[in-house]
Design an enzyme around this catalytic site. Structure first.
Site, short mmCIF file in Angstrom:
data_model
loop_
_atom_site.label_atom_id
_atom_site.label_comp_id
_atom_site.label_asym_id
_atom_site.label_seq_id
_atom_site.Cartn_x
_atom_site.Cartn_y
_atom_site.Cartn_z
N HIS A 62 -9.52 -11.86 1.67
CA HIS A 62 -8.29 -11.09 1.45
C HIS A 62 -7.15 -12.02 1.06
CE1 HIS A 62 -10.47 -7.88 3.53
NE2 HIS A 62 -9.56 -7.05 3.06
N HIS A 63 -6.06 -11.43 0.60
CA HIS A 63 -4.85 -12.18 0.26
C HIS A 63 -4.30 -12.90 1.49
CE1 HIS A 63 -2.39 -9.02 2.21
NE2 HIS A 63 -3.31 -8.20 1.72
N MET B 53 0.83 -1.21 0.00
CA MET B 53 0.00 0.00 0.00
C MET B 53 0.86 1.25 0.00
SD MET B 53 -3.28 -0.45 -0.21
CE MET B 53 -3.97 1.02 0.53
N GLY C 283 -4.11 3.91 8.00
CA GLY C 283 -4.72 2.86 7.21
C GLY C 283 -4.49 1.48 7.78
N THR C 284 -3.57 1.37 8.74
CA THR C 284 -3.26 0.09 9.36
C THR C 284 -4.36 -0.30 10.34
OG1 THR C 284 -0.92 0.68 9.25
CG2 THR C 284 -1.51 -1.20 10.64
N LYS D 108 -2.37 -11.17 4.62
CA LYS D 108 -2.99 -10.20 5.53
C LYS D 108 -2.86 -10.72 6.96
CE LYS D 108 -7.27 -7.62 6.36
NZ LYS D 108 -6.52 -6.34 6.50
#
Length: 272
Positions: A158-159, A17, A102-103, A162
């Site tokens: 999600h991937h 990100m 954003g974390t 994560k």
């Protein structure tokens, strides 16, 4: 009169990100990249380290406190790890920098501590579970639908790298849905239905079930399913590329500059 230019620092600038954030800041006419902090590529030019052809003349540094003591910054975008985000956020505020977080990983108590620090320093800050405009709209639509349905479940995908589960987006969605629901959601007795522990997912606020899927090839995806007699109402959002988050990041950086001192914005929906 020339438009105001925002001086931006990026923490976690070589992560998946963070790389996109650095590109976005460098391309924005009203933003100046004044610092990048990361544990990797220390000493390298921030632009060259992420594969851009033109240097940014901003070296990557590993000591956030020292970086902030040296540069003047208005706002910082933080994308690191759950175990680092609280300390980073409080460090930013202590240096007079507005944090855009954003974390995921901040607890309710952490948010109270952050809000108190912002008030003491006369700053505003933001904690944004998801920067994608479509994902934010999904949350708003799910909140509205929760006024009319008593059975609902959330599936987030999600991937496989994560670190947290459920995702911050799922938790925020569940919180908004719980606020809108008059009597909560119908809860099935797990002990009566699970032949394998965890098969029914985790129970969130107001009885909502949340299911987390982690697979390679995914980026960020979420479904909210509402069931009633004779019908199924499904909301879904898919992020196929991290570039979809960048308009929201830029929006947060710009709008945060206008927020009153002591304001802690939770979610991009505050500005939509």
């Amino acid at each position: 009169m020339a438009a105001q230019t925002h001086r931006v620092v990026v923490v976690g600038g070589t992560g998946k990100m963070g790389r996109e954030v650095v590109k976005t800041v460098l391309q924005a006419p009203d933003m100046d990249l004044v610092g990048v902090c990361d544990r990797h590529h220390v000493g390298e030019d921030a632009a060259l380290a992420i594969g851009l052809p033109t240097p940014a003349q901003v070296p990557i540094e590993t000591d956030l406190n020292a970086l902030l003591a040296r540069v003047q910054a208005d706002v910082c975008v933080e994308f690191t790890r759950p175990e680092s985000v609280k300390a980073n956020a409080l460090c930013l505020v202590a240096h007079g920098v507005r944090p855009v977080i954003g974390t995921t990983g901040l607890t309710t108590e952490d948010l109270v501590t952050l809000q108190q620090a912002l008030a003491q320093q006369g700053l505003a800050g933001a904690v944004i579970p998801n920067f994608a405009i479509g994902a934010v709209l999904l949350m708003q639509f799910a909140q509205k639908a929760s006024q009319y349905f008593t059975h609902a479940e959330i599936v987030e995908l999600h991937h496989n790298k994560k670190l947290d589960a459920p995702s911050g987006t799922a938790l925020r969605t569940a919180s908004l849905m719980a606020e809108a629901s008059a009597d909560g959601f119908a809860v099935t007795n797990v002990a009566d239905t699970e032949s394998i522990a965890g098969a029914r997912g985790a129970q969130g606020p107001a009885g909502l079930r949340i299911h987390s899927v982690r697979l390679p090839g995914l980026v960020a995806h979420q479904e909210v399913l509402f069931g009633a007699s004779g019908e199924l109402f499904t909301l879904r959002h898919d992020s196929f590329d991290r570039q979809c988050f960048m308009p929201g990041v830029a929006l947060a950086c710009r709008r945060l500059m206008q927020e009153p001192a002591g304001q802690l914005v939770l979610g991009l929906e505050h500005w939509l």
